[in-house]
Design an enzyme around this catalytic site. Structure first.
Site, mmCIF file in Angstrom:
data_model
loop_
_atom_site.group_PDB
_atom_site.id
_atom_site.type_symbol
_atom_site.label_atom_id
_atom_site.label_comp_id
_atom_site.label_asym_id
_atom_site.label_seq_id
_atom_site.Cartn_x
_atom_site.Cartn_y
_atom_site.Cartn_z
ATOM 1 N N GLU A 189 0.837 -1.195 0.000
ATOM 2 C CA GLU A 189 0.000 0.000 0.000
ATOM 3 C C GLU A 189 0.875 1.250 0.000
ATOM 4 O OE1 GLU A 189 -1.460 -0.871 4.399
ATOM 5 O OE2 GLU A 189 -1.991 1.149 3.797
ATOM 6 N N CYS A 192 -3.492 -2.969 4.412
ATOM 7 C CA CYS A 192 -2.629 -4.007 5.012
ATOM 8 C C CYS A 192 -3.101 -5.419 4.703
ATOM 9 C CB CYS A 192 -2.556 -3.805 6.517
ATOM 10 S SG CYS A 192 -2.127 -2.133 6.985
ATOM 11 N N HIS A 235 -2.883 -8.976 12.365
ATOM 12 C CA HIS A 235 -2.228 -7.776 11.826
ATOM 13 C C HIS A 235 -1.868 -6.883 13.013
ATOM 14 C CE1 HIS A 235 -1.278 -4.147 9.820
ATOM 15 N NE2 HIS A 235 -2.372 -3.520 10.210
HETATM 16 N N1 CAA Z 1 1.763 4.254 30.329
HETATM 17 C C1 CAA Z 1 1.069 3.210 29.850
HETATM 18 N N2 CAA Z 1 0.072 3.340 28.921
HETATM 19 C C2 CAA Z 1 -0.224 4.598 28.488
HETATM 20 C C3 CAA Z 1 0.458 5.732 28.990
HETATM 21 C C4 CAA Z 1 1.489 5.517 29.954
HETATM 22 N N3 CAA Z 1 2.200 6.551 30.441
HETATM 23 N N4 CAA Z 1 -0.063 6.802 28.376
HETATM 24 C C5 CAA Z 1 -1.038 6.365 27.548
HETATM 25 N N5 CAA Z 1 -1.130 5.029 27.612
HETATM 26 C C6 CAA Z 1 -2.021 4.150 26.862
HETATM 27 C C7 CAA Z 1 -3.437 4.651 26.714
HETATM 28 O O1 CAA Z 1 -4.196 4.381 27.864
HETATM 29 C C8 CAA Z 1 -3.889 3.875 25.493
HETATM 30 O O2 CAA Z 1 -4.195 2.560 25.871
HETATM 31 P P1 CAA Z 1 -5.621 1.914 25.445
HETATM 32 O O3 CAA Z 1 -5.686 1.990 23.960
HETATM 33 O O4 CAA Z 1 -5.519 0.516 25.943
HETATM 34 O O5 CAA Z 1 -6.657 2.742 26.093
HETATM 35 C C9 CAA Z 1 -2.623 3.801 24.647
HETATM 36 O O6 CAA Z 1 -1.537 4.112 25.518
HETATM 37 C C10 CAA Z 1 -2.596 4.775 23.480
HETATM 38 O O7 CAA Z 1 -2.951 6.018 23.983
HETATM 39 P P2 CAA Z 1 -3.876 7.021 23.140
HETATM 40 O O8 CAA Z 1 -5.059 6.298 22.576
HETATM 41 O O9 CAA Z 1 -4.109 8.228 23.944
HETATM 42 O O10 CAA Z 1 -2.834 7.328 21.946
HETATM 43 P P3 CAA Z 1 -2.980 8.231 20.679
HETATM 44 O O11 CAA Z 1 -4.096 9.206 20.766
HETATM 45 O O12 CAA Z 1 -1.607 8.779 20.433
HETATM 46 O O13 CAA Z 1 -3.384 7.210 19.496
HETATM 47 C C11 CAA Z 1 -3.193 5.480 17.958
HETATM 48 C C12 CAA Z 1 -2.927 5.901 19.394
HETATM 49 C C13 CAA Z 1 -4.668 5.674 17.609
HETATM 50 C C14 CAA Z 1 -2.847 4.011 17.810
HETATM 51 C C15 CAA Z 1 -2.316 6.338 17.019
HETATM 52 O O14 CAA Z 1 -0.969 6.002 17.203
HETATM 53 C C16 CAA Z 1 -2.639 6.158 15.548
HETATM 54 O O15 CAA Z 1 -3.465 6.871 14.997
HETATM 55 N N6 CAA Z 1 -1.959 5.205 14.873
HETATM 56 C C17 CAA Z 1 -2.166 4.940 13.440
HETATM 57 C C18 CAA Z 1 -3.462 4.185 13.184
HETATM 58 C C19 CAA Z 1 -3.443 2.751 13.642
HETATM 59 O O16 CAA Z 1 -2.396 2.136 13.825
HETATM 60 N N7 CAA Z 1 -4.635 2.173 13.789
HETATM 61 C C20 CAA Z 1 -4.771 0.781 14.139
HETATM 62 C C21 CAA Z 1 -5.996 0.149 13.554
HETATM 63 S S1 CAA Z 1 -6.042 0.425 11.776
HETATM 64 C C22 CAA Z 1 -4.993 -0.772 11.134
HETATM 65 O O17 CAA Z 1 -4.673 -1.724 11.776
HETATM 66 C C23 CAA Z 1 -4.494 -0.578 9.736
HETATM 67 C C24 CAA Z 1 -3.116 -0.014 9.795
HETATM 68 O O18 CAA Z 1 -2.146 -0.759 9.787
HETATM 69 C C25 CAA Z 1 -2.963 1.433 9.855
#
Ligand code: CAA
Length: 391
Positions: free
Chosen positions: A83, A115, A237
């Site tokens: 992709e 993916c 994945h």
């Molecule tokens: N210690 C331990 N854990 C902590 C922490 C700390 N100090 N601070 C935060 N966390 C935890 C949060 O509680 C959260 O855990 P949960 O999901 O279990 O609640 C986790 O860390 C992530 O925190 P946030 O949700 O606040 O993080 P974020 O807003 O930065 O977003 C994300 C995380 C959505 C994965 C972001 O990185 C993102 O957009 N990534 C790209 C999209 C993606 O990977 N999506 C996955 C599904 S889509 C897919 O699979 C296709 C693909 O390949 C893209």
């Protein structure tokens, strides 16, 4: 023609990049508490491409050991799943076909559905080798995951390629017939043609993934699939490794099972070792999970492994494979560990430079700085044509 009864993955090899950025370095730069990366999303580091690496050089590096071991006489099809395509018309697989010196009596094609693409490639390949079990299909899953600098997705970048030789009477994993499918039109993650970085609605993407897990599992059951407790492990994945844990908990709850943390760890724990260090490799990620599992598990002979392949947009497939007697003699564990260990750490400033590096689009001669020490490199572009070199 042989009377083959089973079809699947005969060999699997992977390659990753020249450089690596630790999440500790990213956290120090952006002020994130490191626990969010190490525990919250389950990532320790991300593979970073040199300027002279791309999906072609990674794909060729992944496939070359397979050709060295098995030869290429029986390969009449190459399917390149990605992709992070480098051309809107020409398949990246043709550059790999050329770099590896494959025969001209061969069809080469590129497949795309985020993916999920490599799983489509694997299933299509099985269809081809069923039709003629004397043929083999080379499936290459190669991706460079890039989000905008300083965006939430940045911490989930990575890059790698997995090559799989698909054949009758495979030496590693037989893929079973039952398959659960799910498609839904969602805008959770996408990349318009004019962008080099993906757009994503992070929370929506997690929800869409979980919905697809439930949907593909439901269809898998309706297609006569196995029950949950038959599986020795589950390869999901892994856009970030914590996602596999979330997905498995969701599947257990959805199927009315108790979601005990120790059971989840048992089902997933040995699948995350490579992805936690490489980051998201999109199409390759679920097969890096398989490589990590096969390399680390004591003995999975004849044990069913569940696969959940998800591609945003979205398509998902749940299917099963069983490890073949003697599979451990065919693993590439030392090479896999070496591919990860050989990466050179970059500091955050250097990572940002590499992230923003691109060719001018003026059609001139643009040689690439010599950076990778891998077996193939992108030497430059000239007259809008990409020029690759094998060492
Ligand atoms: N210690 C331990 N854990 C902590 C922490 C700390 N100090 N601070 C935060 N966390 C935890 C949060 O509680 C959260 O855990 P949960 O999901 O279990 O609640 C986790 O860390 C992530 O925190 P946030 O949700 O606040 O993080 P974020 O807003 O930065 O977003 C994300 C995380 C959505 C994965 C972001 O990185 C993102 O957009 N990534 C790209 C999209 C993606 O990977 N999506 C996955 C599904 S889509 C897919 O699979 C296709 C693909 O390949 C893209």
């Amino acid at each position: 023609m042989s009377n083959a009864a089973s079809f699947g993955i005969h060999d699997l090899s992977f390659a990753t990049t020249e450089y690596v950025l630790s999440h500790a370095a990213l956290a120090e730069y952006n002020g994130t508490e490191i626990g969010k990366y190490h525990i919250g999303i389950g990532q320790r580091s991300m593979s970073v491409c040199a300027a002279d690496e791309d999906i072609v050089t990674l794909g060729a590096a992944a496939a070359a050991p397979i050709i060295a071991r098995h030869g290429s006489e029986r390969i009449r099809t190459v399917v390149f799943a990605t992709e992070s395509s480098i051309d809107q018309a020409k398949s990246a697989g043709i550059y790999v076909h050329s770099l590896l010196g494959l025969q001209s009596a061969c069809r080469v094609v590129e497949l795309k559905q985020a993916c999920y693409g490599a799983t489509a490639a694997l299933q299509f390949a099985i269809g081809l080798v069923r039709r003629d079990p004397d043929q083999q299909v080379l499936v290459i899953a190669s991706d460079v995951s890039k989000y905008e600098l300083d965006s939430p997705g940045e911490a989930t970048q990575g890059a790698a390629a997995v090559a799989m030789l698909v054949s009758a009477d495979p030496a590693l994993v037989c893929i079973e017939n039952a398959s659960g499918l799910f498609t839904a039109d969602v805008m959770d993650f996408w990349r318009p043609n004019y962008r080099t970085t993906a757009l994503v609605d992070g929370q929506e993407s997690v929800e869409a993934y979980l919905q697809a897990v439930a949907g593909s599992w439901k269809d898998y059951g309706e297609q006569g699939g196995r029950t949950l407790d038959e599986f020795a492990a589950f390869c999901y994945h892994q856009p970030f490794t914590k996602m596999a844990y979330k997905a498995h908990r969701h599947l257990l709850n959805h199927a009315g099972h108790s979601a005990d943390q120790a059971d989840i760890e048992h089902a997933i724990g040995q699948t995350v070792a490579y992805n936690t260090s490489i980051g998201n490799s999109y199409t390759a990620s679920v097969y890096l999970a398989l490589a990590a599992l096969l390399d680390q598990a004591d003995d999975l002979t004849d044990r069913p492994i569940g696969f959940l392949s998800y591609g945003s947009g979205s398509v998902a497939e749940f299917f099963a494979g069983t490890a073949v007697p003697g599979y451990r003699e065919h693993l590439r564990t030392a090479a896999n560990l070496a591919a990860i260990a050989r990466r050179k750490p970059v500091d955050h400033a250097r990572y940002r430079e590499l992230h923003e590096w691109s060719f001018p689009a003026d059609g001139g001669d643009h040689p690439t700085p010599q950076q990778t020490t891998g077996p193939f490199r992108l030497a430059g572009v000239s007259g809008h044509k990409r020029i690759y070199q094998a060492r």
